[in-house]
Write a protein that holds these residues in place. Structure first.
Motif, short mmCIF file in Angstrom:
data_model
loop_
_atom_site.label_atom_id
_atom_site.label_comp_id
_atom_site.label_asym_id
_atom_site.label_seq_id
_atom_site.Cartn_x
_atom_site.Cartn_y
_atom_site.Cartn_z
N LYS B 79 13.29 98.28 80.26
CA LYS B 79 13.92 97.04 80.52
C LYS B 79 14.54 96.75 82.02
O LYS B 79 14.52 95.75 82.34
CB LYS B 79 15.19 96.95 79.77
CG LYS B 79 14.90 97.08 78.25
CD LYS B 79 16.33 97.14 77.45
CE LYS B 79 15.99 97.31 75.99
NZ LYS B 79 17.33 97.70 75.29
N GLY B 80 14.64 98.04 82.83
CA GLY B 80 15.16 97.91 84.01
C GLY B 80 14.15 97.36 84.91
O GLY B 80 14.28 96.57 85.92
N VAL B 81 12.79 97.92 84.75
CA VAL B 81 11.58 97.45 85.54
C VAL B 81 11.44 96.09 85.21
O VAL B 81 11.09 95.22 86.17
CB VAL B 81 10.52 98.66 85.42
CG1 VAL B 81 9.19 97.88 85.83
CG2 VAL B 81 10.74 99.63 85.99
N ALA B 82 11.56 95.78 83.95
CA ALA B 82 10.92 94.43 83.38
C ALA B 82 11.85 93.51 84.07
O ALA B 82 11.77 92.30 84.70
CB ALA B 82 11.02 94.10 81.81
N ALA B 83 13.24 93.59 84.23
CA ALA B 83 14.13 92.93 84.59
C ALA B 83 13.99 92.61 86.31
O ALA B 83 14.10 91.39 86.88
CB ALA B 83 15.58 93.15 84.32
#
Lengths: 146, 391
Positions: B79-83
């Motif tokens: 989720k952190g990279v996606a964001a």
């Protein structure tokens, strides 16, 4: 997770096996769901004098089959048809909610065997109205994944 | 006899690990963020653990971030990279045999407008590198593929995957929760950007994990709050857990060779004997490219939960991919992805070994298992035809 009675019937299941030249044979469930139950009845003068089962399934499926066969042995066909899965589960001192379908499968296996008997002997039972032994319905009542 | 063969579920805490942790549960209670000596001492303990883990990866200590466990590490990485990269692209590549921490994080992102490619696996559980290459798009921002599968133990071609990701300038995350402690992962050699690990799989405590984050990797925070973990993961640190994790990691990699030899020998013995002694049995996962401690087999005509109950009654702890053991309708998504029938997936048994297991214990399992399988087969309507030789 299982009651002592369930564990007892799983460890020492009653009436496991087959009956040669059985008067009635019924099978329900499918491998997709992970349970298949097969029941064999010997019926004399409308009374189930002997009953055997074979089950592919989890602990509660085996225990439910075992308990159900004990409950119908010596009963009339009509009495066996009246047996509900709740009575089987109650006699087992309860089943976890996700395993109630196992008791339902046992009820269906009995009905399926009697359906076979009715077909062979051209008999009519009100309780079997609309009963489809090949129904591939989903007996599972699993909750949503957490 | 009691035999624990569920080390992939969790492991016991080693006595040395517990000894290292105890002072931080008793005497050293300061908040590491505090200025005073009580806090400073604990800050030091966390730094030591960070060094211990960084060393196992041949990484810099500032590339290790402690989390609340493997699932948090996976969620944060994805989720952190996606964001962080959503303006650059919204495509993610993973496999359909990932742990649910990865699968469900990806499914969540799909609802948020991302597109996810789930690579299929072959009958041994391996992805095809060609499939991976072909699935890469201009807008692919992340590849997340597990190092070793938790159910079947199959090891993916991680070096090749990492090289492809690097070549295409795509961030590569691997869930190494099951591999860590069994396999040396050298971040100087392997161009991986993020690695998820968990303490309780290698004789550390539960509730603590870490994310290796290569310097320069763009990622948003998952847990917002205080300035802990260099402002990347808020929350007062689980000091005892982190200290235990550091110690457990250090011990695992100090004794790696011995550990690998011991478990490989026991695994091969158990696996070969089961396949030899019990007919109508199939190995799940790759025979060679597999975790050193994983045995996963399917027994035809029987169901997993009844096997687990029977094994439990004789003191043997195992697990299964049967639906009846998971509370969900379908059996394991991993086993179905291998192309196994539902029946075979229901009949699976996973035995995962650990340092404490002995040959005597394996012999005990090999003595108990065949009659259990036979008893259940004799009760199974699916076995009838086999006995009569119809099949």
């Amino acid at each position: 997770m299982y009651s002592e009675i369930v564990m007892d019937h799983f460890t020492n299941p009653r009436n496991v096996g087959e009956i040669e030249n059985a008067d009635a044979v019924g099978q329900v469930g499918n491998p997709k769901c992970g349970d298949i139950m097969k029941m064999y009845f010997k019926i004399e003068d409308n009374v189930i004098v002997d009953v055997k089962f074979k089950t592919f399934g989890c602990g509660s499926a085996i225990a439910s089959s075992s308990m159900a066969t004990e409950m119908v042995k010596g009963k009339t066909v009509e009495e066996a048809l009246a047996l509900s899965n709740y009575e089987v589960a109650k006699e087992l001192d309860g089943l976890p909610p996700a395993k109630m379908h196992c008791s339902l499968l046992a009820e269906q296996a009995i009905k399926s065997a009697i359906f076979d008997y009715a077909q062979k002997h051209n008999l009519y039972y009100k309780e079997l109205e609309g009963f489809d032994p090949d129904a591939d319905e989903d007996h599972h009542d699993h909750g949503e994944e957490e | 006899m009691k035999v624990y063969l569920d080390y992939s579920a969790t492991t016991p805490v080693k006595p040395e690990v517990l000894d290292a942790m105890l002072p931080y549960l008793k005497d050293y209670y300061g908040n590491p963020s505090s200025l005073h000596s009580f806090g400073r001492e604990n800050k030091k303990a966390i730094d030591t653990a960070r060094d211990q883990i960084a060393k196992t990866f041949n990484a810099k200590p500032e590339e290790i971030f402690f989390t609340g466990g493997g699932s948090e590490s996976d969620n944060w990485a994805i989720k952190g990279v996606a964001a962080a990269l959503k303006t650059r692209g919204r495509h993610i590549i993973t496999t359909n045999i990932e742990h649910h921490a990865v699968l469900h994080a990806c499914q969540y992102l799909e609802k948020e407008g991302f597109e996810v490619t789930y690579l299929p696996v072959d009958e041994d559980g391996l992805i095809s590198v060609e499939d991976l290459k072909n699935s890469i798009r201009k807008d692919t921002i992340l590849i997340t593929i597990m190092y070793a599968n938790n159910e079947i133990g199959t090891l993916q071609p991680i070096e090749e995957i990492a090289a492809i990701a690097k070549e295409n300038k795509i961030i590569f995350h691997t869930d190494a929760v099951q591999a860590y402690g069994h396999i040396k992962i050298d971040t100087q050699q392997l161009p991986v950007d993020m690695i998820s690990i968990s303490a309780h799989k290698l004789y550390g405590p539960k509730g603590v994990g870490a994310l290796y984050l290569r310097k320069g990797t763009k990622i948003h925070n998952l847990i917002h709050g205080g300035a802990q973990e260099r402002k990347k993961r808020a929350g007062t640190e689980n000091i005892a857990g982190i200290v235990g994790f550091g110690k457990a990691a250090e011990m695992a990699y100090e004794n790696l060779e011995e550990h690998v030899q011991h478990l490989t020998e026991l695994r091969d013995y158990l696996l070969d004997e089961i396949l030899d002694k019990i007919p109508y049995t199939k190995l799940n996962g790759h025979r060679e490219k597999r975790l050193i401690n994983n045995v996963n087999v399917s027994f035809e005509f029987i169901e997993g939960e009844s096997m687990l109950l029977s094994l439990d009654m004789v003191g043997i702890a195992a697990s299964s991919g049967s639906a009846c053991t998971s509370g969900s309708l379908d059996p394991s998504h991993v086993l179905l992805s291998l192309g196994l029938s539902h029946e075979m997936a229901h009949g699976s048994l996973r035995l995962t070994l650990g340092d404490q297991n002995t040959k005597e214990e394996i012999d005990y399992v090999l003595e108990q298992l065949p009659p259990i399988v036979q008893r259940l087969r004799d009760m199974s309507p699916l076995y009838e035809n086999i006995k009569e030789g119809v099949r």
